[in-house]
Design an enzyme around this catalytic site. Sequence first.
Site, PDB file in Angstrom:
ATOM      1  N   ASP A  55       0.817  -1.229   0.000  1.00 58.36           N
ATOM      2  CA  ASP A  55       0.000   0.000   0.000  1.00 58.36           C
ATOM      3  C   ASP A  55       0.846   1.272   0.000  1.00 58.36           C
ATOM      4  OD1 ASP A  55      -2.345  -1.402  -0.064  1.00 58.36           O
ATOM      5  OD2 ASP A  55      -3.146  -0.600   1.825  1.00 58.36           O
ATOM      6  N   ASN A 100      -4.662  -1.959  -4.556  1.00 59.06           N
ATOM      7  CA  ASN A 100      -5.883  -2.003  -3.744  1.00 59.06           C
ATOM      8  C   ASN A 100      -5.713  -1.115  -2.515  1.00 59.06           C
ATOM      9  OD1 ASN A 100      -8.417  -2.655  -2.920  1.00 59.06           O
ATOM     10  ND2 ASN A 100      -7.944  -4.751  -2.298  1.00 59.06           N
ATOM     11  N   ASP A 322     -10.799  -2.285  11.324  1.00 60.50           N
ATOM     12  CA  ASP A 322      -9.675  -3.151  10.944  1.00 60.50           C
ATOM     13  C   ASP A 322      -9.279  -4.065  12.105  1.00 60.50           C
ATOM     14  OD1 ASP A 322      -9.844  -1.660   8.669  1.00 60.50           O
ATOM     15  OD2 ASP A 322      -7.829  -0.812   8.758  1.00 60.50           O
ATOM     16  N   GLU A 350     -11.148  -5.186   1.431  1.00 59.79           N
ATOM     17  CA  GLU A 350     -10.333  -6.020   0.537  1.00 59.79           C
ATOM     18  C   GLU A 350     -11.134  -7.175  -0.066  1.00 59.79           C
ATOM     19  OE1 GLU A 350      -9.376  -4.180   2.814  1.00 59.79           O
ATOM     20  OE2 GLU A 350      -7.211  -3.829   2.835  1.00 59.79           O
ATOM     21  N   HIS A 394      -5.141  -9.248   3.382  1.00 58.62           N
ATOM     22  CA  HIS A 394      -4.071  -9.347   4.372  1.00 58.62           C
ATOM     23  C   HIS A 394      -4.593  -9.622   5.777  1.00 58.62           C
ATOM     24  CE1 HIS A 394      -4.499  -4.773   5.299  1.00 58.62           C
ATOM     25  NE2 HIS A 394      -5.516  -5.152   4.541  1.00 58.62           N
ATOM     26  N   ARG A 395      -5.727  -9.003   6.129  1.00 55.55           N
ATOM     27  CA  ARG A 395      -6.217  -9.185   7.514  1.00 55.55           C
ATOM     28  C   ARG A 395      -6.812 -10.578   7.726  1.00 55.55           C
ATOM     29  NH1 ARG A 395      -4.710  -4.655   9.482  1.00 55.55           N
ATOM     30  NH2 ARG A 395      -4.989  -2.784   8.236  1.00 55.55           N
ATOM     31  N   LYS A 420       0.296  -6.442   1.914  1.00 55.42           N
ATOM     32  CA  LYS A 420      -0.424  -5.168   1.715  1.00 55.42           C
ATOM     33  C   LYS A 420      -0.055  -4.175   2.811  1.00 55.42           C
ATOM     34  CE  LYS A 420      -5.035  -3.351   0.537  1.00 55.42           C
ATOM     35  NZ  LYS A 420      -5.404  -2.282   1.441  1.00 55.42           N
TER      36      LYS A 420
HETATM   37  O1  LIG Z   1      -8.327   6.474   6.621  1.00 57.58           O
HETATM   38  C1  LIG Z   1      -7.703   5.423   6.758  1.00 57.58           C
HETATM   39  O2  LIG Z   1      -6.459   5.389   6.821  1.00 57.58           O
HETATM   40  C2  LIG Z   1      -8.457   4.151   6.879  1.00 57.58           C
HETATM   41  C3  LIG Z   1      -9.802   4.170   7.176  1.00 57.58           C
HETATM   42  C4  LIG Z   1     -10.600   2.936   7.334  1.00 57.58           C
HETATM   43  O3  LIG Z   1     -11.399   2.798   6.181  1.00 57.58           O
HETATM   44  P1  LIG Z   1     -12.965   3.214   6.145  1.00 57.58           P
HETATM   45  O4  LIG Z   1     -13.083   4.622   6.539  1.00 57.58           O
HETATM   46  O5  LIG Z   1     -13.307   2.940   4.721  1.00 57.58           O
HETATM   47  O6  LIG Z   1     -13.681   2.287   7.106  1.00 57.58           O
HETATM   48  C5  LIG Z   1      -9.734   1.690   7.483  1.00 57.58           C
HETATM   49  O7  LIG Z   1     -10.515   0.535   7.333  1.00 57.58           O
HETATM   50  C6  LIG Z   1      -8.612   1.687   6.477  1.00 57.58           C
HETATM   51  O8  LIG Z   1      -7.818   0.535   6.605  1.00 57.58           O
HETATM   52  C7  LIG Z   1      -7.710   2.888   6.669  1.00 57.58           C
HETATM   53  C1  LIG Z   2      -9.540  -1.639   4.706  1.00 57.38           C
HETATM   54  C2  LIG Z   2      -8.218  -1.652   4.603  1.00 57.38           C
HETATM   55  O1  LIG Z   2      -7.490  -1.039   3.624  1.00 57.38           O
HETATM   56  P1  LIG Z   2      -7.761   0.212   2.654  1.00 57.38           P
HETATM   57  O2  LIG Z   2      -6.870   1.286   3.146  1.00 57.38           O
HETATM   58  O3  LIG Z   2      -7.387  -0.281   1.302  1.00 57.38           O
HETATM   59  O4  LIG Z   2      -9.210   0.579   2.763  1.00 57.38           O
HETATM   60  C3  LIG Z   2      -7.409  -2.386   5.601  1.00 57.38           C
HETATM   61  O5  LIG Z   2      -6.178  -2.191   5.640  1.00 57.38           O
HETATM   62  O6  LIG Z   2      -7.955  -3.190   6.365  1.00 57.38           O
END
Ligand SMILES: O=C(O)C1=C[C@@H](OP(=O)(O)O)[C@@H](O)[C@H](O)C1
Ligand SMILES: C=C(OP(=O)(O)O)C(=O)O
Length: 436
Positions: A55, A100, A322, A350, A394-395, A420
């Site tokens: 990422d 992704n 998460d 994901e 990944h999770r 990821k």
């Molecule tokens: O802003 C961020 O860094 C994130 C927000 C969350 O997503 P959502 O807001 O879509 O739930 C989380 O699940 C993602 O892994 C990272």
């Molecule tokens: C939802 C996740 O990733 P993303 O930042 O791609 O949304 C995650 O890391 O669990």
Amino acid sequence: MNTEWAEITLKNLRQCQGEVILPGSKSIANRALLMAALCDQGQRTTLTNVLRSDDTDRMIEALQALGVRLEVESATSTTVHVHGCGGHWPQQPAELDLGNAGTAMRPLLAVLSATWQADARITLTGDARMQERPVAALVDALVQGGAPLQCSSQWGYPPVRIAAGLQGGTFTIDGSASSQYISALLMALPLLPQDSVLRLVGEVVSRPYIELTLAMLARFGIDIIVQNDHQFLIAGGQRYQSPGHYWVEGDASAASYWLAAAAIAGGPLTIRGVGRLSIQGDVAFADCVAQMGAKVTIHDEYIEVEGAALYALDADYNAIPDAAMTMATLGLFATGTTHIRNVANWRIKETDRLAAMATELRKVGAQVEETASSIHITPPAELRHGVIDTYHDHRMAMCFALLGFSNAGVTIRDPLCCAKTYPTFFDELLRLTAAE
Ligand SMILES: O=C(O)C1=C[C@@H](OP(=O)(O)O)[C@@H](O)[C@H](O)C1
Ligand SMILES: C=C(OP(=O)(O)O)C(=O)O
């Protein structure tokens, strides 16, 4: 990491004791890289403890394609020097492939809509799953603001084509699918010449990530007026200012696996990189593990955990979606039924995480009830061995690794998808659980 692993079998893992140093936070690293790039020309920011993973590599490569000068020694170096370009991108690539990485796609969509000056257009795309993950609420808000966005396959999904045209004004955004849309606008709107008002509607999910964005914007010299939970005033014409040095704290979502592992296996384990001073919401998972019965001591920048008899929790995990995944497998080691509520947006991450979780938990004998927005998990009297599919998530790989602490053990397919956000996860697990 053994790059040959098509699957990994974990069985009878032991204590999970000693010390683990968390990799840098994905959420913070990708925000910091972008904010540092947006700093005024001539300003250099040194980012340390930057997570190096799929990422963050997507964000690094995207910024490089836009002509941002990044000094990064190697593919694994966690220090990155970023030279600001003030949103005047030296290069205009036709396309950016963001894999992704939601934390690259959503902020770049908004920031490039606000800063794009070339006649040429730029398309943001991603892998097959990214093309199924909606950005409709964000696209709608940007289009309302005058950005001439086009979605080439389906409205509201990447690929999205961007051209100059975004204007300040009032932006209304539905925050019920993802907080990332709101964070993206908070990063982009200060760059417009005009002032903006940002209004949130719907039940806003993952709120701590919005707080995280606000905290980081403040460090980078951006002023946002928080009128109330649902409204922000954003002066236009602002310029990101480099803090000089920015340390990326450890990844609090990654900490959840170690908190859970030590709670199950005894520990004692010291988890370095997050603690009471963390700006990440997922650090609250430490409180969940404590409520289950484990002995958890949260220091400013590290956490200590020791296991004990664990009791299942019934809780709303909307704020920490998460880390909540880890509760689904940790619950298999607790007495009682684990109720994970208010996580409807697991379905657009994901993979459809509610469906995937239900399918895979049943393989190890759990009794599972899945609703539109929740999952309820009762462990069997004895866990069975399961061959777990991870759905490029990944999770899924990391949280099912906890089943390695059961007598039956677990086989995880495609464990390398952990790259990821945590490429060294399985190496760390084997190190911490090795028999003395
Ligand atoms: O802003 C961020 O860094 C994130 C927000 C969350 O997503 P959502 O807001 O879509 O739930 C989380 O699940 C993602 O892994 C990272
Ligand atoms: C939802 C996740 O990733 P993303 O930042 O791609 O949304 C995650 O890391 O669990």
